[in-house]
Design a protein around this motif. Sequence first.
Motif, mmCIF file in Angstrom:
data_model
loop_
_atom_site.group_PDB
_atom_site.id
_atom_site.type_symbol
_atom_site.label_atom_id
_atom_site.label_comp_id
_atom_site.label_asym_id
_atom_site.label_seq_id
_atom_site.Cartn_x
_atom_site.Cartn_y
_atom_site.Cartn_z
ATOM 1 N N GLN A 185 -6.984 7.168 2.775
ATOM 2 C CA GLN A 185 -7.207 6.203 1.944
ATOM 3 C C GLN A 185 -6.845 4.725 1.659
ATOM 4 O OE1 GLN A 185 -8.926 7.690 -1.275
ATOM 5 N NE2 GLN A 185 -9.425 8.985 0.529
ATOM 6 N N GLU A 186 -6.296 4.593 2.752
ATOM 7 C CA GLU A 186 -5.884 3.077 3.388
ATOM 8 C C GLU A 186 -5.160 2.251 2.154
ATOM 9 O OE1 GLU A 186 -9.413 1.328 4.731
ATOM 10 O OE2 GLU A 186 -9.340 2.477 6.476
ATOM 11 N N PRO A 187 -4.018 2.778 1.689
ATOM 12 C CA PRO A 187 -3.035 2.030 0.529
ATOM 13 C C PRO A 187 -2.743 0.807 1.245
ATOM 14 C CG PRO A 187 -2.090 3.986 1.373
ATOM 15 C CD PRO A 187 -3.452 4.237 1.940
ATOM 16 N N PRO A 188 -2.917 -0.113 0.465
ATOM 17 C CA PRO A 188 -2.156 -1.492 0.778
ATOM 18 C C PRO A 188 -0.829 -1.280 1.277
ATOM 19 C CG PRO A 188 -3.346 -1.761 -1.344
ATOM 20 C CD PRO A 188 -3.328 -0.248 -0.845
ATOM 21 N N GLU A 189 -0.518 -2.197 2.222
ATOM 22 C CA GLU A 189 0.839 -2.090 3.008
ATOM 23 C C GLU A 189 1.743 -2.707 1.789
ATOM 24 O OE1 GLU A 189 3.634 -1.578 5.866
ATOM 25 O OE2 GLU A 189 1.431 -1.118 5.816
ATOM 26 N N ALA A 190 1.460 -3.465 0.874
ATOM 27 C CA ALA A 190 2.198 -3.942 -0.193
ATOM 28 C C ALA A 190 2.736 -2.823 -1.148
ATOM 29 C CB ALA A 190 1.585 -4.841 -1.075
ATOM 30 N N LEU A 191 1.957 -1.789 -0.961
ATOM 31 C CA LEU A 191 2.416 -0.671 -2.021
ATOM 32 C C LEU A 191 3.225 0.267 -1.368
ATOM 33 C CD1 LEU A 191 -0.948 0.214 -4.139
ATOM 34 C CD2 LEU A 191 1.032 -1.214 -4.553
ATOM 35 N N ARG A 192 3.598 0.207 -0.026
ATOM 36 C CA ARG A 192 4.288 1.122 0.783
ATOM 37 C C ARG A 192 5.583 1.658 0.053
ATOM 38 N NH1 ARG A 192 5.038 3.083 6.245
ATOM 39 N NH2 ARG A 192 3.310 1.576 6.886
ATOM 40 N N ASP A 193 6.240 0.792 -0.582
ATOM 41 C CA ASP A 193 7.588 1.074 -1.167
ATOM 42 C C ASP A 193 7.358 0.919 -2.707
ATOM 43 O OD1 ASP A 193 9.349 1.429 1.279
ATOM 44 O OD2 ASP A 193 8.974 -0.751 1.460
ATOM 45 N N ALA A 194 6.232 1.027 -3.182
ATOM 46 C CA ALA A 194 5.913 1.136 -4.627
ATOM 47 C C ALA A 194 6.340 2.528 -5.308
ATOM 48 C CB ALA A 194 4.534 0.858 -4.890
ATOM 49 N N SER A 195 6.562 2.154 -6.710
ATOM 50 C CA SER A 195 7.176 3.501 -7.641
ATOM 51 C C SER A 195 5.993 4.494 -7.341
ATOM 52 C CB SER A 195 7.314 3.130 -8.758
ATOM 53 O OG SER A 195 6.325 2.550 -9.730
ATOM 54 N N ILE A 196 6.128 5.718 -7.872
ATOM 55 C CA ILE A 196 5.442 6.880 -7.893
ATOM 56 C C ILE A 196 4.398 6.464 -9.044
ATOM 57 C CG2 ILE A 196 5.196 9.124 -8.854
ATOM 58 C CD1 ILE A 196 5.837 9.469 -6.077
ATOM 59 N N ASP A 197 4.638 5.943 -10.012
ATOM 60 C CA ASP A 197 3.518 5.592 -10.979
ATOM 61 C C ASP A 197 2.537 4.320 -10.434
ATOM 62 O OD1 ASP A 197 4.666 7.248 -12.740
ATOM 63 O OD2 ASP A 197 5.910 5.981 -13.512
ATOM 64 N N VAL A 198 3.084 3.501 -9.666
ATOM 65 C CA VAL A 198 2.193 2.421 -9.171
ATOM 66 C C VAL A 198 1.196 2.909 -7.994
ATOM 67 C CG1 VAL A 198 2.128 0.402 -7.891
ATOM 68 C CG2 VAL A 198 3.675 0.535 -9.777
ATOM 69 N N LEU A 199 1.759 3.992 -7.269
ATOM 70 C CA LEU A 199 1.023 4.552 -6.333
ATOM 71 C C LEU A 199 0.008 5.212 -6.927
ATOM 72 C CD1 LEU A 199 3.566 5.674 -3.515
ATOM 73 C CD2 LEU A 199 1.648 4.058 -3.201
ATOM 74 N N TRP A 200 0.366 6.057 -7.977
ATOM 75 C CA TRP A 200 -0.652 7.008 -8.529
ATOM 76 C C TRP A 200 -2.044 6.127 -9.135
ATOM 77 C CZ3 TRP A 200 -1.689 11.532 -6.974
ATOM 78 C CH2 TRP A 200 -0.713 12.584 -6.667
ATOM 79 N N THR A 201 -1.508 4.989 -10.081
ATOM 80 C CA THR A 201 -2.415 4.401 -10.537
ATOM 81 C C THR A 201 -3.651 3.781 -9.410
ATOM 82 O OG1 THR A 201 -1.000 3.629 -12.215
ATOM 83 C CG2 THR A 201 -2.693 2.316 -11.849
ATOM 84 N N TRP A 202 -3.077 3.363 -8.180
ATOM 85 C CA TRP A 202 -3.738 2.688 -7.212
ATOM 86 C C TRP A 202 -4.647 3.858 -6.681
ATOM 87 C CZ3 TRP A 202 -4.872 3.915 -2.270
ATOM 88 C CH2 TRP A 202 -5.989 2.827 -1.650
ATOM 89 N N ALA A 203 -4.269 5.099 -6.379
ATOM 90 C CA ALA A 203 -4.821 6.186 -5.837
ATOM 91 C C ALA A 203 -6.093 6.480 -6.629
ATOM 92 C CB ALA A 203 -3.936 7.251 -5.210
ATOM 93 N N MET A 204 -5.753 6.838 -7.808
ATOM 94 C CA MET A 204 -6.678 7.219 -8.750
ATOM 95 C C MET A 204 -7.919 6.330 -8.882
ATOM 96 S SD MET A 204 -4.679 9.101 -11.950
ATOM 97 C CE MET A 204 -3.019 10.216 -11.342
#
Length: 296
Positions: free
Chosen positions: A260-279
């Motif tokens: 899914q290639e999440p941005p490097e800036a989100l590597r240490d993001a919170s669970i909520d932020v990661l889920w929002t991006w992933a969805m």
Amino acid sequence: MTYIGRYAPSPTGPLHFGSLVAAVGSYLDARAQGGRWLLRMEDLDPPREIPGAADGILKTLEAFGFEWDGEVLYQSRRHAAYAEAAAQLLASGAAFPCACTRKEIADSGVHGLEGPIYPGTCRHGLPPGREARALRLTAPDQVIAFEDGLQGTVSQNLARDIGDFIIRRADGVHAYQLAVVVDDAFQGVNHVVRGADLLLSTPRQLWLQELLGLTRPSYLHLPVAVNPAGEKLSKQTHARPVSDTQPGHGLWAALVYLCQEPPEALRDASIDVLWTWAMAHWRREPVRGIGSQIID
């Protein structure tokens, strides 16, 4: 029609990375399409279960921010439904009692896609002096095919590739193949997203659905996480449990594994932020045609 997906772990140990990948993929596919995501605990096989594993899996899923719809369905409470389906198949002549042992079947010398093929010994009646042990379903000598959402066209001749297969074991436990189709129908599941290790069992489930008059869901089989030796991550291959204390790192790794290639800036993001991006960015295409991938 509302998308209804599900995740169905077996409580044979803690949640490991391979199971997490399947959960993440099924969750995202459902939520990205505004669908429901159900949770089913496949605690059907007591000898393989670890005490406390079911509660541990639920705790881990909660720590990772998964939110399921409705109550958890436990297969251990569904024996009557499986028995009813098995009785229906027996009464229709689609299933038959079998007295054969594993050794007798292995000694027949015919091998298919997933081990020895049953030679048909009891298909037309038990041999004299033998008592029934298991219940088998007659495999049709015809091609059963479906179009998988990631793996493309899958087809099998069940009689030649698999053979007559068990729907109730000698110890009285109903087999996964029967339970899964009964429960998917009961829960109204119309999209099955799971690991590609279950790809070869799908035609058996399609045949059971046809015999029981159940609606066929769509299927999508995700890449299976394997170790460097090519073994599926599992309790048997000593897969490490995922960490409840650092769920963001595990979710990040699962998204990377699913291409899914999440941005490097989100590597240490919170669970909520990661889920929002992933969805918002979920894509099936990057893992199309991939049956397995190595995870160190």
